[in-house]
Write a protein that holds these residues in place. Structure first.
Motif, PDB file in Angstrom:
ATOM      1  N   THR A 159       0.848   3.059  -0.707  1.00  0.00           N
ATOM      2  CA  THR A 159       1.929   2.157  -1.258  1.00  0.00           C
ATOM      3  C   THR A 159       3.317   2.447  -0.916  1.00  0.00           C
ATOM      4  N   SER A 160       3.492   3.527  -0.058  1.00  0.00           N
ATOM      5  CA  SER A 160       4.859   3.803   0.441  1.00  0.00           C
ATOM      6  C   SER A 160       4.900   3.885   1.807  1.00  0.00           C
ATOM      7  N   TRP A 185       3.132  -4.786  -0.953  1.00  0.00           N
ATOM      8  CA  TRP A 185       2.893  -4.198   0.258  1.00  0.00           C
ATOM      9  C   TRP A 185       2.133  -2.814   0.021  1.00  0.00           C
ATOM     10  N   THR A 186       1.121  -2.866   0.957  1.00  0.00           N
ATOM     11  CA  THR A 186       0.502  -1.431   1.276  1.00  0.00           C
ATOM     12  C   THR A 186       0.240  -1.289   2.765  1.00  0.00           C
ATOM     13  N   TYR A 187       0.325   0.010   3.036  1.00  0.00           N
ATOM     14  CA  TYR A 187       0.433   0.514   4.417  1.00  0.00           C
ATOM     15  C   TYR A 187      -0.886   1.313   4.904  1.00  0.00           C
ATOM     16  N   TRP A 194      -5.375   2.877   2.143  1.00  0.00           N
ATOM     17  CA  TRP A 194      -4.105   2.427   2.094  1.00  0.00           C
ATOM     18  C   TRP A 194      -3.137   2.913   1.014  1.00  0.00           C
ATOM     19  N   GLN A 235       8.520  -6.077  -1.702  1.00  0.00           N
ATOM     20  CA  GLN A 235       7.672  -5.025  -1.157  1.00  0.00           C
ATOM     21  C   GLN A 235       6.733  -4.249  -1.991  1.00  0.00           C
ATOM     22  N   GLN A 236       7.007  -4.599  -3.465  1.00  0.00           N
ATOM     23  CA  GLN A 236       5.911  -3.959  -4.459  1.00  0.00           C
ATOM     24  C   GLN A 236       4.390  -4.636  -4.152  1.00  0.00           C
TER      25      GLN A 236
END
Length: 154
Positions: free
Chosen positions: A52-53, A36-38, A50, A33-34
């Motif tokens: 990061t958490s 991943w961006t949301y 985007w 998950q490091q």
């Protein structure tokens, strides 16, 4: 697109949709998950921001029932899902968007299940079989591609 919310949902039949991405660097690192961006909401120019958490991710609209799919067709992204029972008796609709995060209110009705909504019981295959898999009544329907050409506003 990821489904369901880790945040408390007030309606058990609908869930917030969240968008996540993982960069492709020769292989996908989906389990770490490091990377991943949301989706964190729109920027002033309409582009996606985007984060990061996942705790600061912004849900997309509209909400959906737990079954949904996204496909890219005719130059647009299409969210195909059940409408919440409060809007219609669980119709299957397609909602177009030019971007994965810009889902709007226009929709195309693809299928209306033969069940009807009575009192507070929603008679969909999801409700009848969610906890009892052998009671599910899955439906597979053919939707002609031409159905994706005439959006309407609900």
């Amino acid at each position: 697109m990821t489904g369901g919310s880790t945040r408390w949902e007030t309606d058990p039949n609908t869930k917030s949709l969240f968008l996540a991405r993982v960069p492709y660097t020769g292989s996908f690192e989906l389990l770490d998950q490091q990377f991943w961006t949301y989706y964190g909401g729109p920027a002033s120019n309409g582009a996606a921001q985007w984060v990061t958490s996942c705790s600061t991710a912004v849900p997309l609209t509209p909400k959906s029932e737990v079954e949904f799919s996204v496909t890219h067709l005719n130059g647009q992204f299409w969210l195909v899902h059940h409408t919440p029972a409060s809007q219609a008796p669980g119709n299957i609709v397609a909602v177009p968007s030019l971007t994965p995060w810009g889902i709007g209110t226009q929709q195309i009705d693809l299928y209306t299940p033969p069940e009807t909504q009575t009192s507070t019981v929603k008679a969909s295959c999801w409700t009848r079989g969610y906890y009892f898999p052998d009671n599910q009544y899955p439906r597979f329907i053919d939707v002609p591609v031409t159905a994706f050409f005439t959006p309407k506003t609900p």
